[in-house]
Write a protein that holds these residues in place. Structure first.
Motif, mmCIF file in Angstrom:
data_model
loop_
_atom_site.group_PDB
_atom_site.id
_atom_site.type_symbol
_atom_site.label_atom_id
_atom_site.label_comp_id
_atom_site.label_asym_id
_atom_site.label_seq_id
_atom_site.Cartn_x
_atom_site.Cartn_y
_atom_site.Cartn_z
ATOM 1 N N PRO A 333 70.639 -0.509 17.244
ATOM 2 C CA PRO A 333 69.680 0.097 16.323
ATOM 3 C C PRO A 333 70.277 1.012 15.270
ATOM 4 C CG PRO A 333 69.657 1.250 18.409
ATOM 5 C CD PRO A 333 70.566 0.087 18.594
ATOM 6 N N CYS A 334 71.541 1.386 15.464
ATOM 7 C CA CYS A 334 72.212 2.250 14.495
ATOM 8 C C CYS A 334 73.705 2.164 14.758
ATOM 9 C CB CYS A 334 71.729 3.698 14.642
ATOM 10 S SG CYS A 334 72.394 4.838 13.403
ATOM 11 N N SER A 335 74.495 2.291 13.714
ATOM 12 C CA SER A 335 75.940 2.323 13.911
ATOM 13 C C SER A 335 76.336 3.599 14.642
ATOM 14 C CB SER A 335 76.663 2.237 12.569
ATOM 15 O OG SER A 335 76.282 3.310 11.722
ATOM 16 N N ILE A 336 77.549 3.596 15.188
ATOM 17 C CA ILE A 336 78.040 4.711 15.998
ATOM 18 C C ILE A 336 79.141 5.431 15.226
ATOM 19 C CG2 ILE A 336 79.213 5.331 18.144
ATOM 20 C CD1 ILE A 336 77.864 2.907 19.440
ATOM 21 N N GLU A 337 79.038 6.740 15.133
ATOM 22 C CA GLU A 337 79.987 7.513 14.323
ATOM 23 C C GLU A 337 81.429 7.274 14.753
ATOM 24 O OE1 GLU A 337 80.903 12.124 12.898
ATOM 25 O OE2 GLU A 337 79.488 11.729 14.541
ATOM 26 N N GLU A 338 81.701 7.281 16.041
ATOM 27 C CA GLU A 338 83.069 7.083 16.529
ATOM 28 C C GLU A 338 83.639 5.751 16.056
ATOM 29 O OE1 GLU A 338 85.479 6.809 20.818
ATOM 30 O OE2 GLU A 338 83.297 7.111 20.758
ATOM 31 N N GLU A 339 82.803 4.706 16.046
ATOM 32 C CA GLU A 339 83.262 3.387 15.610
ATOM 33 C C GLU A 339 83.449 3.340 14.102
ATOM 34 O OE1 GLU A 339 81.051 1.020 19.298
ATOM 35 O OE2 GLU A 339 80.347 0.756 17.236
ATOM 36 N N ARG A 340 82.580 4.015 13.352
ATOM 37 C CA ARG A 340 82.751 4.071 11.900
ATOM 38 C C ARG A 340 84.037 4.794 11.532
ATOM 39 N NH1 ARG A 340 77.377 5.999 12.047
ATOM 40 N NH2 ARG A 340 78.117 8.017 11.256
ATOM 41 N N VAL A 341 84.312 5.886 12.204
ATOM 42 C CA VAL A 341 85.515 6.675 11.917
ATOM 43 C C VAL A 341 86.769 5.869 12.265
ATOM 44 C CG1 VAL A 341 86.835 8.721 12.601
ATOM 45 C CG2 VAL A 341 84.373 8.906 12.159
ATOM 46 N N ALA A 342 86.737 5.145 13.389
ATOM 47 C CA ALA A 342 87.891 4.334 13.784
ATOM 48 C C ALA A 342 88.174 3.262 12.737
ATOM 49 C CB ALA A 342 87.644 3.708 15.149
ATOM 50 N N ARG A 343 87.126 2.621 12.236
ATOM 51 C CA ARG A 343 87.324 1.609 11.192
ATOM 52 C C ARG A 343 87.931 2.228 9.949
ATOM 53 N NH1 ARG A 343 86.736 -0.640 6.735
ATOM 54 N NH2 ARG A 343 86.027 1.395 6.020
ATOM 55 N N ALA A 344 87.432 3.399 9.545
ATOM 56 C CA ALA A 344 87.925 4.065 8.342
ATOM 57 C C ALA A 344 89.377 4.512 8.490
ATOM 58 C CB ALA A 344 87.040 5.265 8.011
ATOM 59 N N ARG A 345 89.850 4.662 9.733
ATOM 60 C CA ARG A 345 91.255 5.020 9.974
ATOM 61 C C ARG A 345 92.138 3.792 10.073
ATOM 62 N NH1 ARG A 345 89.507 9.306 14.030
ATOM 63 N NH2 ARG A 345 89.802 7.659 15.595
ATOM 64 N N GLY A 346 91.552 2.611 9.969
ATOM 65 C CA GLY A 346 92.343 1.391 10.065
ATOM 66 C C GLY A 346 92.640 0.950 11.470
ATOM 67 N N GLU A 347 91.825 1.360 12.441
ATOM 68 C CA GLU A 347 92.090 1.042 13.839
ATOM 69 C C GLU A 347 91.409 -0.239 14.301
ATOM 70 O OE1 GLU A 347 91.019 4.454 16.146
ATOM 71 O OE2 GLU A 347 92.312 5.816 15.009
ATOM 72 N N CYS A 348 90.713 -0.916 13.404
ATOM 73 C CA CYS A 348 89.976 -2.121 13.798
ATOM 74 C C CYS A 348 90.597 -3.386 13.240
ATOM 75 C CB CYS A 348 88.517 -2.019 13.332
ATOM 76 S SG CYS A 348 87.638 -0.599 14.003
ATOM 77 N N THR A 349 91.772 -3.280 12.681
ATOM 78 C CA THR A 349 92.404 -4.437 12.048
ATOM 79 C C THR A 349 93.227 -5.226 13.064
ATOM 80 O OG1 THR A 349 94.311 -3.107 11.397
ATOM 81 C CG2 THR A 349 92.498 -3.252 9.827
ATOM 82 N N ARG A 350 93.790 -6.332 12.585
ATOM 83 C CA ARG A 350 94.635 -7.151 13.447
ATOM 84 C C ARG A 350 95.863 -6.362 13.880
ATOM 85 N NH1 ARG A 350 94.332 -13.089 10.438
ATOM 86 N NH2 ARG A 350 92.139 -12.921 9.877
ATOM 87 N N THR A 351 96.289 -6.597 15.105
ATOM 88 C CA THR A 351 97.418 -5.866 15.661
ATOM 89 C C THR A 351 98.457 -6.843 16.196
ATOM 90 O OG1 THR A 351 96.418 -5.764 17.862
ATOM 91 C CG2 THR A 351 95.899 -3.966 16.330
ATOM 92 N N VAL A 352 99.665 -6.339 16.370
ATOM 93 C CA VAL A 352 100.726 -7.156 16.967
ATOM 94 C C VAL A 352 100.303 -7.605 18.361
ATOM 95 C CG1 VAL A 352 103.096 -7.134 17.802
ATOM 96 C CG2 VAL A 352 102.533 -6.042 15.622
ATOM 97 N N GLU A 353 99.683 -6.685 19.122
ATOM 98 C CA GLU A 353 99.250 -7.039 20.472
ATOM 99 C C GLU A 353 98.232 -8.180 20.443
ATOM 100 O OE1 GLU A 353 100.543 -2.754 20.474
ATOM 101 O OE2 GLU A 353 99.326 -4.031 19.164
ATOM 102 N N GLY A 354 97.303 -8.103 19.487
ATOM 103 C CA GLY A 354 96.304 -9.155 19.382
ATOM 104 C C GLY A 354 96.894 -10.488 18.989
ATOM 105 N N VAL A 355 97.863 -10.477 18.073
ATOM 106 C CA VAL A 355 98.513 -11.723 17.662
ATOM 107 C C VAL A 355 99.281 -12.332 18.829
ATOM 108 C CG1 VAL A 355 100.294 -12.696 16.179
ATOM 109 C CG2 VAL A 355 98.632 -11.089 15.226
ATOM 110 N N MET A 356 99.956 -11.500 19.602
ATOM 111 C CA MET A 356 100.695 -12.015 20.755
ATOM 112 C C MET A 356 99.734 -12.597 21.788
ATOM 113 S SD MET A 356 103.760 -11.623 19.886
ATOM 114 C CE MET A 356 104.571 -12.060 21.426
ATOM 115 N N ARG A 357 98.568 -11.963 21.958
ATOM 116 C CA ARG A 357 97.571 -12.509 22.883
ATOM 117 C C ARG A 357 97.095 -13.877 22.399
ATOM 118 N NH1 ARG A 357 94.436 -8.470 22.819
ATOM 119 N NH2 ARG A 357 92.916 -9.212 21.304
ATOM 120 N N LEU A 358 96.887 -14.005 21.100
ATOM 121 C CA LEU A 358 96.477 -15.289 20.529
ATOM 122 C C LEU A 358 97.531 -16.351 20.773
ATOM 123 C CD1 LEU A 358 94.620 -17.049 18.727
ATOM 124 C CD2 LEU A 358 95.935 -16.212 16.776
#
Length: 410
Positions: A333-358
């Motif tokens: 029903p509404c976005s979450i401040e902690e998640e918005r802040v994490a995105r704005a810090r660049g913490e939601c992008t692709r990562t080396v760990e994620g690529v290795m998992r793929l």
């Protein structure tokens, strides 16, 4: 068909299309900053989008077009309401597996999303490079919400989340993945969507927000009515033969010609296609779409062993864990401040760990990757489709009739 090694290489290329941003790491992201400026170069208009694949033409890290959000909402407000969903719309989604919702976006929101898209084309992100190089689209970028603040704000504050929640009858939605698509040059033959993120089909809902009117002679999405209830298409299959299995039971075609600002929503298992222009080139016309998948309600993570381009974050989810957190942000029903802040810090992008998992998952998901090879090998898919239509004249005639009826109605 393509060899398994070629498919794996192509998959890795797609995953790494911009994974340089992940490999370079936080230092580079910090250097680019949350407001990465456009490079100095000759302007590239939205009507001339044959982008180069020169790495120097692409941006890394976070991007912010600094577009004012319609209505100037405070950060913690819910998304804009939408009262255009009816009981018939909900019944159609359940019965047919797809529904068309006219007029989702008002003029202000439509112009906002068009401006964000034009800005993104002018400032292409590295994650778009594999899709652009393939020629399948003039521009295509997955998880654009995680790198471009304008698209994140669209999910936080536009009426899209309200409309989808009303359709699904749920009190919570999370964004699993999104895809910005400009001009499908070659189109896609009959298929189901399997790049929905780490969510089971029954917990996902697909969406398509159109920014341009559909041409009269091509570009209309066509669905096999009720095909989301089929028993013969595997979960990881992409392209399908509509004459195989139990799909002939779903011979009725639903063709939609959405206008700018409309919404199409469908079940992830619904079989559908879209035909590109006969010349495989949109020329000076535009077909801009923001699509993706939302997670409906309280859903479990289902990503282990699956080759998912959209699930490249740094996490330790196991199948059955609750699907939540900053990589799958809540939008209703509404976005979450902690998640918005994490995105704005660049913490939601692709990562080396994620690529290795793929990379590890690719080999345990070869049925999915073999089907993905058909997506890349468009010519082979087109030939296969032609053979199907030759063997199924009645269904081909139905398709032509539906197209003619839709064209005359528009």
């Amino acid at each position: 068909g393509m060899s398994s090694h070629a498919i794996a290489a192509l998959t890795l290329s797609a995953a790494l299309g911009g994974a340089a941003a992940a490999v370079v790491g936080p230092a580079h992201t910090a250097r680019v900053g949350a407001h990465a400026p456009a490079r100095s170069r000759a302007p590239r208009t939205a009507l001339a989008m044959k982008l180069e694949t020169n790495l120097l033409e692409y941006s890394f890290g976070l991007q912010d077009p600094e577009l004012p959000v319609p209505g100037s909402p405070p950060p913690d407000v819910p998304p804009a309401p939408f009262d255009g969903i009816t009981d018939e719309h909900r019944a159609a989604l359940v019965r047919d597996g797809v529904v068309h919702i006219p007029g989702l976006l008002n003029d202000e929101w439509l112009e906002y999303l068009r401006s964000a898209t034009s800005w993104q084309i002018e400032n292409p992100h590295m994650w778009a490079s594999p899709g652009v190089a393939s020629g399948l689209y003039d521009y295509i970028q997955r998880n654009v919400w995680s790198t471009n603040s304008a698209f994140a704000n669209f999910y936080y504050y536009s009426p899209l989340a309200s409309a989808l929640a009303s359709l699904a009858g749920t009190d919570e939605l999370r964004l699993s993945t999104d895809l910005l698509m400009v001009n499908p040059n070659k189109g896609f033959k009959w298929h189901q969507d399997n790049q929905n993120g780490p969510v089971a089909h029954q917990h996902g809902l697909r969406f398509w927000v159109t920014l341009d009117d559909t041409p009269v002679d091509h570009g209309a999405p066509v669905y096999l009515k009720g095909s989301h209830e089929n028993d013969s298409v595997g979960d990881e299959v992409v392209f399908v033969d509509p004459s195989s299995g139990d799909l002939p039971r779903y011979s009725e075609l639903l063709e939609f010609r959405p206008k700018a600002g409309d919404l199409i929503a469908w079940h992830p298992r619904s079989i559908h296609k879209i035909d590109g222009p006969p010349t495989q080139d949109w020329g000076k016309r535009l077909r801009r779409v923001l699509g993706g998948t939302v997670v409906v309600g309280d859903a479990p993570y289902r990503g282990e062993g699956r080759a998912l381009f959209s699930d490249l974050g740094k996490h330790n989810f196991k199948d059955g864990d609750k699907l939540e957190g900053l990589y799958f942000p809540r939008i209703y029903p509404c976005s979450i401040e902690e998640e918005r802040v994490a995105r704005a810090r660049g913490e939601c992008t692709r990562t080396v760990e994620g690529v290795m998992r793929l990379m590890g998952n690719m080999w345990s998901s070869m049925s999915q990757m073999s089907s993905f090879g058909n997506v890349v090998n468009v010519n082979a898919a087109a030939k296969a489709q032609a053979k199907v239509e030759d063997s199924e004249p009645a269904q081909a005639a139905d398709a032509r009739q539906a197209k003619a009826q839709s064209a005359s109605a528009s």
